[in-house]
Design an enzyme around this catalytic site. Structure first.
Site, PDB file in Angstrom:
ATOM      1  N   ARG A   1     -80.752  72.050  45.715  1.00 14.23           N
ATOM      2  CA  ARG A   1     -80.391  72.515  47.007  1.00 14.23           C
ATOM      3  C   ARG A   1     -80.158  73.781  47.489  1.00 14.23           C
ATOM      4  O   ARG A   1     -80.367  74.412  48.421  1.00 14.23           O
ATOM      5  CB  ARG A   1     -79.302  71.323  47.589  1.00 14.23           C
ATOM      6  CG  ARG A   1     -79.658  70.038  47.884  1.00 14.23           C
ATOM      7  CD  ARG A   1     -78.310  69.141  48.331  1.00 14.23           C
ATOM      8  NE  ARG A   1     -78.893  67.927  48.811  1.00 14.23           N
ATOM      9  CZ  ARG A   1     -78.172  66.975  49.273  1.00 14.23           C
ATOM     10  NH1 ARG A   1     -76.721  67.047  49.180  1.00 14.23           N
ATOM     11  NH2 ARG A   1     -78.521  65.799  49.924  1.00 14.23           N
TER      12      ARG A   1
ATOM     13  N   LYS B   1     -81.202  47.005  46.667  1.00  8.42           N
ATOM     14  CA  LYS B   1     -81.055  45.917  47.734  1.00  8.42           C
ATOM     15  C   LYS B   1     -82.258  46.078  48.741  1.00  8.42           C
ATOM     16  O   LYS B   1     -82.593  47.021  49.358  1.00  8.42           O
ATOM     17  CB  LYS B   1     -79.514  46.364  48.263  1.00  8.42           C
ATOM     18  CG  LYS B   1     -78.678  45.952  47.234  1.00  8.42           C
ATOM     19  CD  LYS B   1     -77.393  46.086  47.791  1.00  8.42           C
ATOM     20  CE  LYS B   1     -76.023  45.792  47.473  1.00  8.42           C
ATOM     21  NZ  LYS B   1     -75.027  46.189  48.525  1.00  8.42           N
TER      22      LYS B   1
ATOM     23  N   GLY C   1     -82.607  60.496  46.750  1.00  7.20           N
ATOM     24  CA  GLY C   1     -81.839  59.542  45.838  1.00  7.20           C
ATOM     25  C   GLY C   1     -82.344  59.642  44.433  1.00  7.20           C
ATOM     26  O   GLY C   1     -82.768  60.158  43.739  1.00  7.20           O
TER      27      GLY C   1
ATOM     28  N   GLY D   1     -79.519  60.338  52.109  1.00 12.15           N
ATOM     29  CA  GLY D   1     -79.396  59.247  53.124  1.00 12.15           C
ATOM     30  C   GLY D   1     -80.126  60.024  54.620  1.00 12.15           C
ATOM     31  O   GLY D   1     -80.832  59.107  55.131  1.00 12.15           O
TER      32      GLY D   1
HETATM   33  N1  LIG Z   1     -84.324  44.970  38.695  1.00 17.73           N
HETATM   34  C1  LIG Z   1     -83.181  45.585  38.894  1.00 17.73           C
HETATM   35  N2  LIG Z   1     -82.264  45.073  38.886  1.00 17.73           N
HETATM   36  C2  LIG Z   1     -80.694  45.504  38.955  1.00 17.73           C
HETATM   37  N3  LIG Z   1     -80.777  46.825  39.429  1.00 17.73           N
HETATM   38  C3  LIG Z   1     -81.948  47.537  39.615  1.00 17.73           C
HETATM   39  C4  LIG Z   1     -83.176  46.986  39.570  1.00 17.73           C
HETATM   40  N4  LIG Z   1     -84.105  47.710  39.862  1.00 17.73           N
HETATM   41  C5  LIG Z   1     -83.415  48.933  40.228  1.00 17.73           C
HETATM   42  N5  LIG Z   1     -82.074  48.686  40.082  1.00 17.73           N
HETATM   43  C6  LIG Z   1     -81.055  49.708  40.334  1.00 17.73           C
HETATM   44  O1  LIG Z   1     -81.083  50.263  41.531  1.00 17.73           O
HETATM   45  C7  LIG Z   1     -80.567  51.450  41.701  1.00 17.73           C
HETATM   46  C8  LIG Z   1     -81.088  52.296  42.844  1.00 17.73           C
HETATM   47  O2  LIG Z   1     -80.978  51.482  44.035  1.00 17.73           O
HETATM   48  P1  LIG Z   1     -80.588  52.359  45.141  1.00 17.73           P
HETATM   49  O3  LIG Z   1     -80.945  51.461  46.280  1.00 17.73           O
HETATM   50  O4  LIG Z   1     -79.360  53.056  45.215  1.00 17.73           O
HETATM   51  O5  LIG Z   1     -81.865  53.578  45.230  1.00 17.73           O
HETATM   52  P2  LIG Z   1     -82.290  54.698  46.242  1.00 17.73           P
HETATM   53  O6  LIG Z   1     -83.244  54.197  47.348  1.00 17.73           O
HETATM   54  O7  LIG Z   1     -82.775  55.728  45.221  1.00 17.73           O
HETATM   55  O8  LIG Z   1     -80.762  54.985  46.727  1.00 17.73           O
HETATM   56  P3  LIG Z   1     -79.846  56.385  46.809  1.00 17.73           P
HETATM   57  O9  LIG Z   1     -80.441  57.268  47.874  1.00 17.73           O
HETATM   58  O10 LIG Z   1     -78.739  55.776  47.382  1.00 17.73           O
HETATM   59  O11 LIG Z   1     -79.864  56.875  45.451  1.00 17.73           O
HETATM   60  C9  LIG Z   1     -80.652  52.038  40.475  1.00 17.73           C
HETATM   61  O12 LIG Z   1     -79.448  52.434  39.992  1.00 17.73           O
HETATM   62  C10 LIG Z   1     -81.312  50.996  39.579  1.00 17.73           C
HETATM   63  O13 LIG Z   1     -80.856  51.019  38.252  1.00 17.73           O
HETATM   64  O1  LIG Z   2     -75.569  64.631  50.002  1.00 18.05           O
HETATM   65  C1  LIG Z   2     -75.698  64.250  50.898  1.00 18.05           C
HETATM   66  O2  LIG Z   2     -76.522  63.172  51.266  1.00 18.05           O
HETATM   67  C2  LIG Z   2     -75.495  64.919  52.428  1.00 18.05           C
HETATM   68  O3  LIG Z   2     -75.105  66.443  51.773  1.00 18.05           O
HETATM   69  C3  LIG Z   2     -74.655  64.453  52.946  1.00 18.05           C
HETATM   70  O4  LIG Z   2     -73.431  64.203  52.722  1.00 18.05           O
HETATM   71  P1  LIG Z   2     -72.611  63.019  53.135  1.00 18.05           P
HETATM   72  O5  LIG Z   2     -73.111  61.697  52.754  1.00 18.05           O
HETATM   73  O6  LIG Z   2     -71.075  63.164  52.472  1.00 18.05           O
HETATM   74  O7  LIG Z   2     -72.176  63.056  54.721  1.00 18.05           O
END
Ligand SMILES: Nc1ncnc2c1ncn2[C@@H]1O[C@H](COP(=O)(O)OP(=O)(O)OP(=O)(O)O)[C@@H](O)[C@H]1O
Ligand SMILES: O=C(O)[C@H](O)COP(=O)(O)O
Length: 395
Positions: free
Chosen positions: A37, A199, A352, A375
């Site tokens: 970042r 989820k 993420g 987010g």
């Molecule tokens: N089949 C599965 N069973 C259980 N957990 C799973 C499965 N597939 C993926 N995951 C888990 O889901 C998690 C990621 O989900 P999440 O919804 O947080 O992803 P993301 O969209 O990248 O979100 P974030 O931006 O919050 O990181 C990972 O830690 C992964 O291990």
């Molecule tokens: O890491 C993030 O997603 C941004 O810097 C926002 O942080 P926050 O979820 O604590 O508002």
């Protein structure tokens, strides 16, 4: 994008008050473990300094809950930034408003950079307090928002301050919004979206927003299990969201309504334990044993997903295909990353865990765009107007 940018301003001698997202991960020794970042903000910072602006950088770091807490100080970030900008003088001031900060701003020469202390040391920041926003505004002549990662927050330093100063986008903000905005509004087709993660409930709005726009939606990861359960498969011990079954059913109907192809895994990598050293086997989704859980998409699903990606002209990806933190269940996620690299397409990775996966795979540089927002990119894909973007003046 139809927003003013830093290229629309004459900077010589002006004070550029720049909101960046320097919310970077740090270890217990307060060392930065990933400076993506910070590096992503460099084009804006060097442009402003190179055009004779006095550059004042403000950011949050972590969630200090409105109180000063040295653990969340931006001083290590300022030091790191100085290391990245050897030709530019970077200083740090241990507050973000008040007389001491005003004096530090006064002392800047054209082309210098000043990093302010964490804006979340003041409770007014997250409340979008007017007085705090005004106090920020006193420090600059023009407000630059380059903090895409925080653009989904309506805070004093991201949105409130824009009421008191001319407001323009930095290069990172411009790039994030234009690449992702263009992909959603006017995609080169076929347009394929890949959604994964744990989820369904976290991604309902993303799926609803994407379904009418995409030619194909590929769903993997834990969330696919809930859809597969709706289709009558016994997902045994897999993560299935009982509360989201109706939602998943509605989303399947929505896909039919829009004639978008929604692809789910046909096979999975199954194990009896949620553990890195668990024994695993490939199963058809209809053939899981009662004591097994699906932890990754299987080889047939990988092939089918790869074929979609290969033929696409635009690909957006958010969320891993499996428990990619464990090597045994990471193949699906890495196969998607590889397929995106090979596709002759605009490739966008949003936020993420999928960003962590492309970085682990060493292919981040080969994507058209890897978002710095977690987010924020999710809300962008939901079609929401982000307050930090809305506050920037239109062209
Ligand atoms: N089949 C599965 N069973 C259980 N957990 C799973 C499965 N597939 C993926 N995951 C888990 O889901 C998690 C990621 O989900 P999440 O919804 O947080 O992803 P993301 O969209 O990248 O979100 P974030 O931006 O919050 O990181 C990972 O830690 C992964 O291990
Ligand atoms: O890491 C993030 O997603 C941004 O810097 C926002 O942080 P926050 O979820 O604590 O508002």
């Amino acid at each position: 994008m139809a927003k003013k940018t830093i290229e629309d301003v004459q900077w010589q001698g002006k004070r550029a008050l720049v909101r960046v997202d320097f919310n970077v991960p740090m270890n217990d020794a307060l060392e930065i473990t990933d400076d993506t970042r910070i590096r992503a903000a460099l084009p804006t910072i060097t442009y402003l300094a190179g055009h004779g602006a006095k550059v004042i950088l403000m950011s949050h770091l972590g969630r200090p809950k409105g109180e000063r807490n040295e653990k969340y100080s931006l001083q290590p970030v300022a030091e790191h930034l100085q290391g990245l900008l050897s030709d530019i003088q970077v200083s740090f001031v241990d507050d973000c408003v008040g007389d001491k900060v005003k004096a530090a701003v006064e002392a800047l020469r054209d082309g210098d950079v000043l990093v302010l202390e964490n804006v979340r040391f003041y409770a007014g920041e997250e409340k979008n307090d007017k007085d705090l926003a005004q106090a920020f505004a006193e420090l600059g002549d023009v407000f630059v928002n380059d903090a895409f990662g925080t653009a989904h927050r309506a805070h004093a330093s991201t949105a409130g301050v824009a009421a008191y100063l001319p407001s323009v986008a930095g290069f990172l903000m411009e790039k994030e919004v234009s690449i992702m905005g263009e992909a959603l509004a006017n995609p080169k087709r076929p347009f394929v979206a890949i959604i994964g993660g744990a989820k369904v409930s976290d991604k309902i709005n993303v799926i609803e927003n994407l379904l009418p726009k995409v030619d194909a939606l590929l769903i993997g990861g834990g969330m696919a299990n809930t859809f597969l359960a709706v289709q009558g498969n016994d997902m045994a011990k897999s993560l299935v969201e009982a509360d989201a079954l109706d939602t998943a059913r509605k989303l399947l109907d929505l896909a039919k309504e829009h004639n978008s192809r929604l692809l789910l895994p046909t096979d999975v990598v199954a194990a009896k334990q949620f553990a890195a050293d668990a024994e695993y086997t490939v199963r058809k989704v209809s053939e899981l044993a009662p004591d097994e859980m699906a932890l990754d998409i299987g080889p047939d699903s990988i092939k089918a997903f790869q074929a979609e990606i290969k033929g696409a002209k635009t690909v957006i990806w958010n969320g891993p295909m499996g428990v990619f933190e464990m090597p045994a269940f990471a193949k699906g996620t890495f196969a998607i990353a590889e397929a995106m690299v090979e596709a002759d397409a605009t490739t966008i990775v949003g936020g993420g865990d999928s960003v962590a996966a492309v970085e682990q795979a060493g292919v981040a540089e080969k994507m058209s765009h890897v978002s710095t927002g977690g987010g924020a990119s999710l809300e962008f894909l939901e079609g929401k107007t982000l307050p930090g973007v809305a506050a920037i003046e239109d062209k």
